[in-house]
Write a protein that holds these residues in place. Sequence first.
Motif, PDB file in Angstrom:
ATOM      1  N   GLN A 172       0.823  -1.209   0.000  1.00 50.48           N
ATOM      2  CA  GLN A 172       0.000   0.000   0.000  1.00 50.48           C
ATOM      3  C   GLN A 172       0.861   1.265   0.000  1.00 50.48           C
ATOM      4  N   CYS A 173       1.984   1.216   0.728  1.00 53.48           N
ATOM      5  CA  CYS A 173       2.843   2.398   0.871  1.00 53.48           C
ATOM      6  C   CYS A 173       3.680   2.671  -0.370  1.00 53.48           C
ATOM      7  N   MET A 177       0.979   6.153   6.495  1.00 54.62           N
ATOM      8  CA  MET A 177       0.817   6.667   5.139  1.00 54.62           C
ATOM      9  C   MET A 177       0.366   8.122   5.210  1.00 54.62           C
ATOM     10  N   GLU A 206      -1.996  11.095   4.306  1.00 56.66           N
ATOM     11  CA  GLU A 206      -3.414  11.142   3.955  1.00 56.66           C
ATOM     12  C   GLU A 206      -3.791  12.554   3.533  1.00 56.66           C
ATOM     13  N   ILE A 213       0.004  12.616  -5.072  1.00 55.17           N
ATOM     14  CA  ILE A 213      -0.557  11.471  -4.350  1.00 55.17           C
ATOM     15  C   ILE A 213      -2.004  11.231  -4.767  1.00 55.17           C
ATOM     16  N   GLN A 266       0.303   6.602  -3.405  1.00 55.26           N
ATOM     17  CA  GLN A 266       1.284   6.711  -2.328  1.00 55.26           C
ATOM     18  C   GLN A 266       2.717   6.549  -2.848  1.00 55.26           C
ATOM     19  N   ARG A 287       6.952   7.028  -0.737  1.00 58.82           N
ATOM     20  CA  ARG A 287       7.674   7.634   0.381  1.00 58.82           C
ATOM     21  C   ARG A 287       8.239   8.974  -0.076  1.00 58.82           C
ATOM     22  N   LYS A 329       4.045  11.422  11.489  1.00 57.85           N
ATOM     23  CA  LYS A 329       4.136  11.210  10.035  1.00 57.85           C
ATOM     24  C   LYS A 329       5.474  11.686   9.471  1.00 57.85           C
ATOM     25  N   PRO A 373       6.054   8.320   6.573  1.00 56.89           N
ATOM     26  CA  PRO A 373       5.970   8.530   5.128  1.00 56.89           C
ATOM     27  C   PRO A 373       6.799   9.710   4.635  1.00 56.89           C
TER      28      PRO A 373
END
Length: 750
Positions: free
Chosen positions: A37-38, A216, A218, A266, A271, A273, A301, A342
Amino acid sequence: MEIENTQESRVLAKSDPEITLKQHIDDCLLICEQLQQCIPNLPIDNPELFWQILRTCIIFHDMGKAHKEFQKLLRKIRNEWYGQRHELFSLHFINELNLNDYQKELVFFTILGHHKDLPILYDFAYTNYRTDDFDSDLSFNDECDKIDEVAIWSIAKEFGYNHTPQKDFDIYKLLRTETRNNTVVIEKLSLLKTLLVGAMKQCDHLASGGIHHLQMIEQKDFSFLYKYPLYQHQEKASETIGNVILTAPTGSGKTETSFLWLKKQIETKGQGRIFYILPYTASINAMYERLNEDIQSTNNKVGMIHSKLAQYIENKMAEDTSAVGEAEKKQLTEDFKTLVTPVKIATPFQLLKNIFGLKGFEKGMFEWAGGYFIFDEIHAYDARVFAQIIVLLKFVTQYLNVSVHIMTATLPSFMKREIESAIGEYTSIVADKKLYELFTRHKIILQEGLLIDSISKIQEDIDNGKKVLVVCNTVEQSQDVYNSLETNCKVLLHGSFNSNDRFVKENALKSDDIKLLVGTQAIEVSLDIDYDVIYTEPAPLDALIQRFGRVNRKRKKGICPCYVYKEQNEKDKFIYKDENIINRTIQILQNIEKTNRGIIKEYEMQKAIDFVYPDWNEDNKKDFNDTKNYLTYAINNELKPLEYSQEREDDYYKQFDGIKVLPISLVRNYQNYYMNKQFIKADGLLLSIRESRFVGMIRNEEIERTHFAYESEKTKKLFEKSVFIIKRKYDSELGLLINETDLGIENNFD
């Protein structure tokens, strides 16, 4: 020792505390699911196959630990393990899986490399398991017979894997083939292997570290961007997809602009990093605190990576009255360094480690994949470092699907052309002329002679209640000026303080009570300070613009004076070696005085910068080209997964012109911290001096090495650390007094 007799519990993966193999696999798979997901935008043709292969690698990577002698080792029972490698035994099970040759090759390589590099494993197999005309004490296949296969296939079946028994295979020949066939990361298959190894290591290390959740970014994390109406360049950034080069004046919300761009990426791409890259440690600490405050979240975060991270955390914890244990500090440091957050704020040197191929670079490259790089203050680097950044930018945009946002107030056109060539297609965003006119806030006043000769003039401004900033080019000069000026609320800031004292000073500057700041280049970047007037020694135009940016920062004081002295001190030439740049800077400032009555028009600064910097000078151009060509060659011809070069690592560390020393007056403090195992506090007493100065002083016996020791309570082993002691006075207010000898007391070195 009685062991519970179930298939799942009788095989351990870890000891202290004991963790079963099944539990460790589950922990790794939990991280794997979150990584998907990341980091969804992998630069590969078949992402679905990637995650499928990685899942297989995770399930089987530690199966070799079921060797009965390794299990004894984990349980601290007398054993005959002989230092063998469990990952080699894991391949025995991969050999029996129903995988095609391509998939099997990827799994073999990934599991092989989750601890050691290929040459080490090859040498081990060559010495211990070779079968061709070689008499070894060990037989790989006989050792495989000592593995609890029933337990392993019981675990594997829970994850949906069955096996077909195969003939024994030759581990030595397999490693020989893998080593011979290993190629550079820019080749498609090798890049895939690099990312698999990096992902496998991340899963293994994070799970082993007890980490269960990755953050993550958001959409709600971007709410801080809309406190004020957006400027035109911010609006454009919020609508732009892909690479950006932003040019805007200091103080015009460039950081917010980059996050507006990031929000759009994004939303559109998904997503990835995020790395926010700044040139100096002080800049990073300030940006971390700012963004952590802006991004309101119950979970952290924002993280950061730099060489003094542990000391920063130690100092921040000291501010908190609640007790925080060493374990919590260590965990916080590790969280900052890992994939947990993230957003990471970093120096370019932390990223450059990966393209120099330092050990574990595969983890870093996996984290970059499909990510977002934001470069702030891109103009601040010398020719060598800028060349390395250019190579980095080209590599990550071409091979790793990274999007970049690069911003500056003062970037010479010839440097911009290098960036354009490196990143390929991009959008140029420039603040509009109306905004530049709003940022008219400084007036140049050139002064004859040396700054030190105008102490009475500077003192008059202080006495009249002005907040005064004085910037010198050398530490010694800043100390002299600081001592010559009188006020109860003053701070001196330069590069010859240890990190403990520097932290105290940077905190003090957050107060409006400080009426005088005297400093060196250390004040040019990311200190959120606002003064009424500046007095500065001559420096290159881009450095002066950064210095001016600390005056009338919020544009509420009309037009503020910026006094620039024309004459250099003799030692300034060691700091700014190209006199032509200083001369052209003075020339352009004289022109501004003549045509604009000294008023700096921000929109005219690009022409001024290009006049001062038409191109690299001859020496810098050679440094730039040599560095760029060397690093490009190394990437194209030498950078391979699971192979690490000592030569490239040495080249990486050679570029840091500074050696840590301990002032003799702090020896007792250091010794007390070290004996009490407060290692971060001890290191916080060290400071850097130039290598050239270090060499001269050690020849003259003004620096000498001494050793500190402590005994481990657990093992009773003696641990020793060597430190260079400098025989110069040190003062927490003034820093290192390089011209004042301090011989210490006789028993300082006990």
